[in-house]
Design an enzyme around this catalytic site. Structure first.
Site, short mmCIF file in Angstrom:
data_model
loop_
_atom_site.label_atom_id
_atom_site.label_comp_id
_atom_site.label_asym_id
_atom_site.label_seq_id
_atom_site.Cartn_x
_atom_site.Cartn_y
_atom_site.Cartn_z
N GLY A 206 -42.16 -0.13 22.67
CA GLY A 206 -41.27 -0.35 23.76
C GLY A 206 -40.19 0.79 23.70
N HIS B 274 -27.77 14.61 21.57
CA HIS B 274 -26.87 13.69 21.02
C HIS B 274 -26.43 13.56 19.77
CE1 HIS B 274 -26.75 12.17 25.10
NE2 HIS B 274 -27.90 11.66 25.13
#
Lengths: 411, 464
Positions: free
Chosen positions: B24, B138
């Protein structure tokens, strides 16, 4: 003012804290100031709230005024400060974890419900714009150490481990596209002769990585390169898979599909419980290949709960728009539902029939080639009568009929 | 207008597509493999210098990241995860950035590609270097974030700084490039420019007002946008801003993060760009003929990510590619049209109104005005004098000669720097921070102006 006068005296050295703003005023507006002190904002709010609720005695105690009837003033003050500090700390931890939760919800689509904010926090007033974050400034903790130019340029080049060169261009003896394409077609013949997998019809001049690397390693001598056949499989995975791993056989394929049903796409778990001799990377690799086959289609239809996920972060209005578009569109929307010609129970015919029905996808591989060369290819195709696409050739064992295999095995 | 074909180096490792973040999870390294397959099947492979990069070592990665953090990444596995719970919290690993099989190797490959690419540019063996395995913007010094564990971009920039005085970083991912901005927030040798969605959106930084700090003030530029930005709007903003940035900052190398989540229909993104609009940024930066490093980044609708990156690879090598996709290993992923270019979503409103864009451009140009070219006065006016007392820092003399039209020059800033370690009464300390990395104005100034005007004309031509 007093500070400035005493600054030159050595005893005040400890009091002086160097600012890293070069003495400039950042906060030109209230907004900017708020931004800078965003962290302290919550504290101030809380303090103000608390003070509003405190009794007169408590306030007096807090600000060091003598309270009638009090004996141990100092101790109480300390206690109160400690309590406040503790509370503030808790607050900060909670707010940052609340922030984290809201970020997680907007990023990850894992189907987990929000664990929910702490019920005891009903009185808690959130700071403005909880989604806002600040760039953190600290030379040791956050910033990179950037040397000045002189130091930089004086640095000796660190010897990196060498990259593996697979192909180069702009060499003095660089072969032309025409020579390359002839070479690549020859390689296709070699592969066929050795019953290796070959590109589909019309794609014989695709950039065969292994062949090109062999050519490079033989200094662009096509004859030498061909005589070094079979070529090593360069840029093959070797960390995520076992180099000697065999393709998935029928039994494993069945286990794979069953496991997906039971555990979903948790390949770590599937490996541990059902296919322990495999590496996770092998399962991942197989999964992405399996998605291209008909058995995947059948499996998806049988398991609609694994259908594509939504985008929870988008506004409700946008979700509505998407739903509307989906309702209007009647073509295939996922490769679980698309069939290449018509729905068929046999997987092997679909691709071939589809390719014949969609010739534009056959010859687009090298649009830059000359028309004369395209003609040559067409002529060669006309003369050749053997298998021409990987829908008809098996990848592991030699086989006259490809219809036995229900799942295409990729090396 | 095209120059002779630039030499383009391309870095890819065959293991990369087999790393899997977990069930997922939207980040799928497999998209890089899909991109590679398209590059091969479009015949672009043979136009590139192709390398399988050496993976980055612990020492190389810790040139930026803290030792503790990288050691943790190296040691934690899904099997021993329970003995690492506090470190996982400390380093923000476990949720957005889960522990997965081969995670450290994955970082080594991603960083290895970007480091190799940077080294290639340093040796001047290529004009453009590409690493679609990189772009993980990030990651912080001691913290994983937004699916990024190691910041290959920061490492690459540190490498480029060995041979280039000034490096420009541009980020067209839909998310703010906070990791890179934070790393270089106080530096004037690296300028970071990010175009991103801002407002109740990850990571929450990237406000227009964030311009850098200390020596790095005004060397960070943020372009905060709203949902639904389209090709035309983006092009206008990008070209206006970057033209000015290039003219003022004059970098010697450019790093362009090509996050593909700014494309229409991205699983996590909110913009409405097509492959054309996204690719225009690559085209534009290429036209400056400055060494260029292209890296990947976000992108969660993987068929579109691969479309975007193969198209941008084609742009790099000056090749036209047909809109009909060639047959490739993942052909069936490209239903229903099997085309290269994508269409914008008709239903997505562009909330970046012309007025908003105008206002934004005005503010950005205001920010950029602070990026002055160094004044004509030398920073060490009395270097030749043997007068020990005056040394190199007679404030009054410099002020007399300073250009009055230049406000807040490097000199002015330097004067206000206190050397915290020393106290003095009469004798001013020798200031350590007088050297500016800005390009010094010189007699070549007229030459530069002429070049800039020509660039301006060329770019004008390019937009037509």
């Amino acid at each position: 003012m007093d500070e400035e006068i005493s600054r030159s005296s050595l005893t005040d050295e400890e009091d002086y804290v160097e600012d890293n703003d070069n003495g400039e005023d950042y906060e030109a507006t209230i907004e900017e100031e708020e931004q800078l002190d965003a962290g302290d904002y919550a504290d101030e709010l809380k303090d103000l709230e608390d003070e509003g609720e405190m009794s007169l005695e408590e306030l007096q105690r807090k600000y060091g005024y003598p309270v009638p009837g009090e004996t141990n003033q100092c101790e109480d003050e300390d206690e109160e400060e400690e309590e406040e500090e503790e509370y503030v700390e808790e607050e900060q931890v909670e707010s940052s974890s609340a922030l984290k939760e809201s970020f997680d919800a907007t990023i990850l689509d894992m189907g987990n419900s929000l664990t929910g904010l702490d019920e005891d926090d009903e009185d808690y007033a959130p700071p403005p714009d909880p989604w806002k974050r600040q760039i953190r400034i600290d030379a040791v903790q956050f910033q990179a150490a950037v040397p000045d130019v002189e130091s930089s340029f004086a640095e000796t080049d660190t010897e990196r481990e060498e990259d593996t060169i697979l192909w180069v261009i702009d060499q003095p003896n660089q072969p032309s596209d025409e020579i390359l394409n002839v070479y690549l077609k020859d390689v296709v013949e070699l592969r066929k002769a050795h019953e290796q997998s070959v590109p589909p019809e019309g794609c014989e001049t695709r950039d065969d990585e292994d062949a090109l690397c062999a050519l490079y390693r033989n200094n662009f001598d096509t004859e030498k390169a061909k005589s070094s056949f079979p070529f090593p499989h360069i840029n093959a995975p070797f960390r995520t898979v076992r180099p000697d791993a065999l393709g998935f056989d029928e039994a494993e394929h069945r286990i794979f599909e069953e496991s997906l049903e039971l555990y979903g796409k948790d390949f770590s778990l599937i490996r541990r419980l059902r296919l322990p001799y495999r590496k996770v990377g092998e399962l991942v690799e197989y999964y992405y290949q399996w998605k291209l086959t008909a058995s995947y289609r059948t499996w998806r239809e049988a398991h609609p709960q694994h259908a594509s996920v939504v985008q929870p972060h988008l506004s409700a209005a946008f979700q509505q728009q998407i739903a509307q578009m989906d309702a209007e569109y009647h073509g295939p929307t996922s490769f679980a539902t698309v069939s290449f010609t018509e729905p068929s129970t046999s997987s092997d015919n679909n691709y071939r029939t589809w390719r014949e029905a969609h010739p534009q996808h056959a010859s687009v591989v090298q649009p830059h080639l000359s028309a004369a060369f395209q003609q040559q290819i067409a002529q060669m195709d006309g003369e050749y009568n053997g298998p021409t696409s990987f829908a008809t050739v098996s990848f592991t064992e030699p086989s006259t009929s490809s219809d036995n295999k229900s799942a295409t095995v990729i090396n | 207008m095209s120059h002779s074909r630039p030499r383009v180096s391309y870095y890819y490792d065959g293991d990369f597509g087999n790393y899997y973040y977990g069930q997922g999870h939207p980040m799928k390294p497999h998209r890089v493999r899909m991109t590679h397959s398209l590059i091969v099947n479009y015949g672009l492979y043979r136009k590139l210098n192709v390398m399988r990069p050496a993976r980055a070592s612990f020492e190389e990665i810790t040139r930026y990241h803290s030792d503790d953090y990288i050691r943790f990444l190296k040691d934690v596995t899904s099997e021993n995860i329970t003995s690492f719970t506090d470190q996982m919290a400390r380093f923000s690993v476990g949720e957005d950035c889960p522990v997965f099989e081969g995670m450290y190797e994955f970082c080594q490959l991603s960083c290895g590609g970007s480091l190799a690419a940077a080294a290639k540019l340093n040796r001047k063996e290529a004009e453009i270097a590409i690493n679609w395995m990189g772009g993980l913007h990030h990651a912080k010094k001691s913290e994983a974030s937004g699916f990024c564990y190691s910041n290959d971009i920061v490492l690459a920039i540190l490498e480029l700084l060995k041979k280039h005085t000034r490096v420009l970083y541009i980020d067209i991912d839909v998310h703010h490039g906070d990791g890179v901005e934070e790393a270089f927030y106080s530096s004037d040798r690296v300028m970071t420019v990010s175009f991103h969605k801002h407002g109740e959106y990850f990571p929450g930084t990237g406000d227009l007002k964030d311009v850098g700090a200390g020596k790095g003030k005004y060397y960070a530029l943020n372009v905060p946008l709203r949902d639904g930005v389209d090709d035309a709007t983006y092009e206008r903003l990008f070209k206006t801003v970057m033209k000015e940035v290039m003219a003022r900052f004059q970098p010697e190398a450019v790093v362009l993060q090509c996050g593909a989540d700014s494309l229409a229909g991205d699983r996590l993104g909110v913009f409405n760009l097509t492959t054309y609009g996204h690719g225009k940024c690559v085209e534009y930066m290429k036209s400056f003929n400055v060494p260029l490093l292209l890296v990947g980044g976000g992108g969660y609708t993987i068929r579109n990510v691969s479309r975007c990156w193969v198209y941008e690879t084609a742009i790099a090598v000056n090749e036209e590619v047909a809109d009909d996709l060639p047959v490739n290993d993942y052909f069936e992923y490209f239903i229903p049209d099997y085309k290269l270019h994508i269409k914008p979503l008709a239903s997505l409103t562009n909330q970046n109104t012309p007025e908003f864009v105008d206002q934004t451009i005005v503010s950005l140009l205001e920010n950029l005005k602070n990026l002055e070219i160094a004044p004509s006065v030398q920073m060490h006016p009395l270097a030749t004098t043997s007068d020990e007392i005056v040394k190199t820092f007679d404030e009054r003399l410099i002020r007399d000669h300073a250009d009055d039209d230049v406000r807040n020059s490097q000199f002015d800033q330097d004067v206000r720097v206190e050397d915290g370690a020393e106290f003095y009464d009469e004798f001013e300390p020798e200031s350590k921070n007088t050297h500016s990395n800005k390009r010094h104005a010189s007699s070549r100034l007229n030459e530069e102006d002429a070049k800039k005007t020509k660039l301006g004309e060329e770019n004008h031509q390019a937009t037509i």
